[in-house]
Design a protein around this motif. Sequence first.
Motif, PDB file in Angstrom:
ATOM      1  N   GLU A 476       0.866  -1.178   0.000  1.00  0.00           N
ATOM      2  CA  GLU A 476       0.000   0.000   0.000  1.00  0.00           C
ATOM      3  C   GLU A 476       0.903   1.229   0.000  1.00  0.00           C
ATOM      4  O   GLU A 476       1.718   1.407   0.905  1.00  0.00           O
ATOM      5  N   VAL A 477       0.773   2.076  -1.022  1.00  0.00           N
ATOM      6  CA  VAL A 477       1.746   3.134  -1.255  1.00  0.00           C
ATOM      7  C   VAL A 477       1.060   4.496  -1.193  1.00  0.00           C
ATOM      8  O   VAL A 477      -0.035   4.689  -1.739  1.00  0.00           O
ATOM      9  N   PHE A 478       1.734   5.441  -0.526  1.00  0.00           N
ATOM     10  CA  PHE A 478       1.309   6.836  -0.470  1.00  0.00           C
ATOM     11  C   PHE A 478       2.427   7.676  -1.077  1.00  0.00           C
ATOM     12  O   PHE A 478       3.594   7.489  -0.745  1.00  0.00           O
ATOM     13  N   SER A 479       2.103   8.613  -1.963  1.00  0.00           N
ATOM     14  CA  SER A 479       3.105   9.396  -2.690  1.00  0.00           C
ATOM     15  C   SER A 479       3.009  10.866  -2.311  1.00  0.00           C
ATOM     16  O   SER A 479       1.921  11.390  -2.071  1.00  0.00           O
ATOM     17  N   ALA A 480       4.182  11.533  -2.293  1.00  0.00           N
ATOM     18  CA  ALA A 480       4.241  12.971  -2.011  1.00  0.00           C
ATOM     19  C   ALA A 480       5.298  13.588  -2.907  1.00  0.00           C
ATOM     20  O   ALA A 480       6.387  13.030  -3.072  1.00  0.00           O
ATOM     21  N   ALA A 481       4.977  14.767  -3.468  1.00  0.00           N
ATOM     22  CA  ALA A 481       5.849  15.381  -4.463  1.00  0.00           C
ATOM     23  C   ALA A 481       6.821  16.404  -3.869  1.00  0.00           C
ATOM     24  O   ALA A 481       7.600  16.992  -4.608  1.00  0.00           O
ATOM     25  N   ASN A 482       6.779  16.666  -2.572  1.00  0.00           N
ATOM     26  CA  ASN A 482       7.745  17.558  -1.946  1.00  0.00           C
ATOM     27  C   ASN A 482       7.819  17.238  -0.459  1.00  0.00           C
ATOM     28  O   ASN A 482       7.034  16.434   0.072  1.00  0.00           O
ATOM     29  N   GLY A 483       8.750  17.895   0.240  1.00  0.00           N
ATOM     30  CA  GLY A 483       8.965  17.581   1.644  1.00  0.00           C
ATOM     31  C   GLY A 483       7.807  17.947   2.540  1.00  0.00           C
ATOM     32  O   GLY A 483       7.472  17.216   3.482  1.00  0.00           O
ATOM     33  N   SER A 484       7.151  19.080   2.274  1.00  0.00           N
ATOM     34  CA  SER A 484       6.025  19.497   3.102  1.00  0.00           C
ATOM     35  C   SER A 484       4.879  18.497   3.006  1.00  0.00           C
ATOM     36  O   SER A 484       4.274  18.106   4.005  1.00  0.00           O
ATOM     37  N   LEU A 485       4.578  18.065   1.757  1.00  0.00           N
ATOM     38  CA  LEU A 485       3.505  17.081   1.585  1.00  0.00           C
ATOM     39  C   LEU A 485       3.897  15.731   2.172  1.00  0.00           C
ATOM     40  O   LEU A 485       3.044  14.982   2.667  1.00  0.00           O
ATOM     41  N   ALA A 486       5.190  15.403   2.144  1.00  0.00           N
ATOM     42  CA  ALA A 486       5.638  14.138   2.734  1.00  0.00           C
ATOM     43  C   ALA A 486       5.386  14.119   4.230  1.00  0.00           C
ATOM     44  O   ALA A 486       4.929  13.116   4.796  1.00  0.00           O
ATOM     45  N   LEU A 487       5.665  15.247   4.909  1.00  0.00           N
ATOM     46  CA  LEU A 487       5.427  15.318   6.347  1.00  0.00           C
ATOM     47  C   LEU A 487       3.938  15.209   6.651  1.00  0.00           C
ATOM     48  O   LEU A 487       3.521  14.492   7.573  1.00  0.00           O
ATOM     49  N   GLU A 488       3.120  15.890   5.856  1.00  0.00           N
ATOM     50  CA  GLU A 488       1.662  15.837   6.043  1.00  0.00           C
ATOM     51  C   GLU A 488       1.134  14.424   5.825  1.00  0.00           C
ATOM     52  O   GLU A 488       0.304  13.916   6.596  1.00  0.00           O
ATOM     53  N   CYS A 489       1.652  13.747   4.778  1.00  0.00           N
ATOM     54  CA  CYS A 489       1.205  12.389   4.450  1.00  0.00           C
ATOM     55  C   CYS A 489       1.629  11.405   5.531  1.00  0.00           C
ATOM     56  O   CYS A 489       0.867  10.493   5.889  1.00  0.00           O
ATOM     57  N   ALA A 490       2.822  11.573   6.088  1.00  0.00           N
ATOM     58  CA  ALA A 490       3.291  10.676   7.145  1.00  0.00           C
ATOM     59  C   ALA A 490       2.408  10.786   8.378  1.00  0.00           C
ATOM     60  O   ALA A 490       2.064   9.780   9.011  1.00  0.00           O
ATOM     61  N   GLU A 491       2.029  12.013   8.728  1.00  0.00           N
ATOM     62  CA  GLU A 491       1.198  12.205   9.919  1.00  0.00           C
ATOM     63  C   GLU A 491      -0.213  11.664   9.698  1.00  0.00           C
ATOM     64  O   GLU A 491      -0.841  11.110  10.610  1.00  0.00           O
ATOM     65  N   ARG A 492      -0.718  11.766   8.465  1.00  0.00           N
ATOM     66  CA  ARG A 492      -2.086  11.340   8.189  1.00  0.00           C
ATOM     67  C   ARG A 492      -2.201   9.816   8.083  1.00  0.00           C
ATOM     68  O   ARG A 492      -3.126   9.201   8.610  1.00  0.00           O
ATOM     69  N   HIS A 493      -1.214   9.162   7.413  1.00  0.00           N
ATOM     70  CA  HIS A 493      -1.365   7.739   7.106  1.00  0.00           C
ATOM     71  C   HIS A 493      -0.508   6.823   7.971  1.00  0.00           C
ATOM     72  O   HIS A 493      -0.696   5.603   7.941  1.00  0.00           O
ATOM     73  N   LEU A 494       0.451   7.384   8.728  1.00  0.00           N
ATOM     74  CA  LEU A 494       1.316   6.586   9.612  1.00  0.00           C
ATOM     75  C   LEU A 494       1.878   5.342   8.916  1.00  0.00           C
ATOM     76  O   LEU A 494       1.556   4.204   9.271  1.00  0.00           O
ATOM     77  N   PRO A 495       2.724   5.529   7.902  1.00  0.00           N
ATOM     78  CA  PRO A 495       3.268   4.376   7.175  1.00  0.00           C
ATOM     79  C   PRO A 495       4.275   3.604   8.037  1.00  0.00           C
ATOM     80  O   PRO A 495       4.787   4.112   9.026  1.00  0.00           O
ATOM     81  N   GLU A 496       4.524   2.364   7.646  1.00  0.00           N
ATOM     82  CA  GLU A 496       5.579   1.591   8.306  1.00  0.00           C
ATOM     83  C   GLU A 496       6.953   2.022   7.812  1.00  0.00           C
ATOM     84  O   GLU A 496       7.929   1.998   8.560  1.00  0.00           O
ATOM     85  N   VAL A 497       7.042   2.370   6.520  1.00  0.00           N
ATOM     86  CA  VAL A 497       8.321   2.721   5.889  1.00  0.00           C
ATOM     87  C   VAL A 497       8.124   4.020   5.111  1.00  0.00           C
ATOM     88  O   VAL A 497       7.089   4.216   4.468  1.00  0.00           O
TER      89      VAL A 497
END
Length: 584
Positions: A476-497
């Motif tokens: 299951e993959v979540f993608s982000a196109a910049n660092g700000s969106l990556a931080l937001e996506c990590a907090e929202r989806h709590l990935p393992e990696v």
Amino acid sequence: MGANDKVNILLVDDQPARLLTYQSVLSELGQNLVCAHSGLEALDKLMHEEFAVVLLDVSMPGMDGFEAARLIHDHPRFEKTPIIFVTGVHVTDLDRLKGYKAGAVDYVSIPVVPEILRSKVAVLVELYCKRRELLELNRNLGQANERLAEANTTLQAEKTRELEALNATLQRANAELERANRSLQSEVAERARAERALKEADRHKDEFLAMLAHELRNPLAPMLNAVQLMRMKPATDQQLSWSRDVIERQLAHLTRLVDDLLDVARITRGRINLSREPIELGTLVARAVEIVQPLIQERGHQFTTEIPDGTLRVNADPLRLTQALGNVLGNAAKYTERQGHISLSVRRQGTEIDIRVRDNGIGIPAEVLPRIFDLFTRLDRRSDHPHSGLGIGLALVRRLLQMHDGTISAHSEGTGRGSEFVIRLPMLPETTQSVNGRQPATTADAPPVRRRILVADDNADALQTLATVLELSGHEVFSAANGSLALECAERHLPEVALLDIGMPLLDGYEVARRIRAQAWGKRITLVALTGWGQESDRRRSQEAGFDSHLVKPLDLGKLTQLLARLPASAPAADEAGGHTLNS
């Protein structure tokens, strides 16, 4: 002393090979080169002859260079004799101060750069000659003054005009000497500027190589990902399958070229450290053959190996020694015409292991053979030959083998008559335990675990291709196109990696990693730096920012798969949303 008379230069070193090197470098100056093998012998030479300059090794048994320099300059005759220290170790400011107090005027590091050493000695020889000329001129002036004094007492009136003429000559001579001194000072200053420029150019070269590797690896990453995607889809068209294999082989070749280029820069500056361990040589040979096998098959070569039964172990860095063997085999495959013959044989020779790689390829011309392992040496190539290189592969092989206390030599009967490369490595005693020899506990193949993975990269092609490869692998993959969106996506989806590119806009990968680690939910996430920067300093910086791993582009999917397989099966609680892409 005439203008064309030779002066003496004293070369002091306990190693005959270095003395031969100094003689070879300084012979172009056309002066008398006198050798001494110790400090005592050097003092004896100085008592019998006069020397313009002394080239003195710092590290000698018995009397070292500092003590010899002090004794030389304590003698009234030699207190002004210039001394250049030669050292093979890193010189600190305290060492330099000690040398200057002992009477040194300069330092030269080993390995010596012939042009620099020759230029420094030439300047001191020229200064010595000018000093001798000045002393001779002073003696002449003294004699002239005596004659003038005698003439003045007897024929004062008649010699007035002659005295005036002589004074004018002396003034011209003084003016000429002053101009000569200014010229010498200008030349010394220019040489100092040139040396600073060389050091600055060397620093810029390293920065350029690092930047070049980064810029080349960034486009390689999506290309390799795209090839992986092509492999995951069934291909019924043979020509399409062949084209995919060509792209994959050439991508691997380009990646190796980038790695070799950086390795040469690191080795020449002593920045490569080996991680040595006892290992079976057969294992290393198998890994090297596996790397080169696609090229051997593509060129239709007949390849044979001859490895004796029994245990042959070496104490080696598996990665670096495999790299060296792979480069030699790769050269044999590249420089042998299609349908050629290549053989690899391994034999025990006393306490050494003898590895021979033979081919019936294009051979090596006799004039090239002595410098085949020099940096940037390349064979003359026919226009129809499909392979080329940077001329760094064999230079890298030789240095890596030297770091393993081994050697390599090349033999060829000439153009078109094939080549043979002989590698010799010290063998470990049979009593030495090999961590490689222990059989790991076998476990049943476990099905891959579905992971929740965040991929962040500002390169749209790299982001999309890697995300697709991971999704097709069942994650299951979540993608982000910049660092700000990556931080937001990590907090929202709590990935393992989280696979984070370093050079992202808004927030770079380092800052994203630091902010994730600062959160309670972020301490359980496995952070992986995915970047084109691969030097040791880059890896240290990633670790300091909180990354667990540092992978260099283009991504080796096998390494990522192994990393994911090592993670625990449990995943942190998260929402049940599927994969998403966040764009700026």
